[in-house]
Design a protein around this motif. Structure first.
Motif: not given
Length: 221
Positions: A71-72, A132-133, A160-162, A216-219
């Motif tokens: 999901n983007i 959400t994404y 909003v990012t998983k 970037y990677k969400v932690m």
């Protein structure tokens, strides 16, 4: 590659200069995008704008399989140029966020997003649920906005990012030289909200200007 007349090229250069003019406030920039929305794709075609394709190719490398599960959110969606490139690679679940109603109206004509969110990424809270994404893309965000993007805006991207998802940010090389932007990007990394996974450089993303791509990677939240 499309063929453009000399008149098209002169108009495109003039309109492009107006979009990247320094010192403009948000309302003025949004109005300019509204006014140019019906010829925006032509302008960037003349300028040989390569950021959307570059980001689409990199996203496909990051997610080679199970694209239907990705999901983007495409921030600064505009007329949907990035969505076009992502869809070429098989990504189908894409929402678009942009403050210009005119630009989103152009994207709607080609059915490029599932959800069209007319809002600005700034100090506000977006009307989007947490986590959400899988991916958020920020490509070619208006120069005057992007180089002073506040910490709150970056926090919204993370929100909003998983966990484990990625945020791809791409713009012209000189924009990433902004001290405000550099400090704010580092702020989130120092706090453990995200980690810079990769940084890439592409020559001539438009005529005479190189581009950068930060991944970037969400932690874990």
């Amino acid at each position: 590659m499309a063929s453009y007349s000399e008149e098209d090229m002169k108009e495109a250069q003039r309109e492009f200069s107006l979009l990247i003019e320094k010192g403009l406030d948000n309302d003025t920039v949004i109005k300019r995008f509204d006014l140019i929305s019906d010829k925006y794709d032509m302008v960037l075609g003349v300028m040989e704008y390569k950021l959307p394709k570059w980001v689409g190719d990199n996203l496909a490398s990051l997610y080679p399989g199970n694209k239907e599960r990705v999901n983007i959110l495409d921030v600064a969606a505009g007329t949907g140029l990035v969505s076009v490139e992502m869809r070429k690679h098989g990504f189908t679940h894409i929402d678009g966020l942009d403050p210009s109603e005119g630009m989103l109206a152009q994207a709607k004509k080609n059915n490029l997003y599932d959800r069209y969110i007319c809002d600005i990424l700034a100090d506000n809270t977006l009307d989007i649920a947490d986590n959400t994404y899988t991916v958020v893309t920020v490509v070619g965000f208006s120069s005057e906005f992007f180089k002073i993007l506040p910490v709150k805006a970056l926090e919204e991207l993370v929100r909003v990012t998983k966990s484990g998802g990625r945020i791809l940010m791409s713009h012209f090389e000189y924009i990433f030289e902004s001290e405000v932007l550099r400090d704010n990007l580092s702020n989130l990394q120092d706090r453990g909200l995200w980690k810079l996974e990769d940084k890439k450089i592409m020559a001539e993303t438009v005529k005479g200007i190189n581009g950068h791509l930060y991944i970037y990677k969400v932690m874990t939240k």
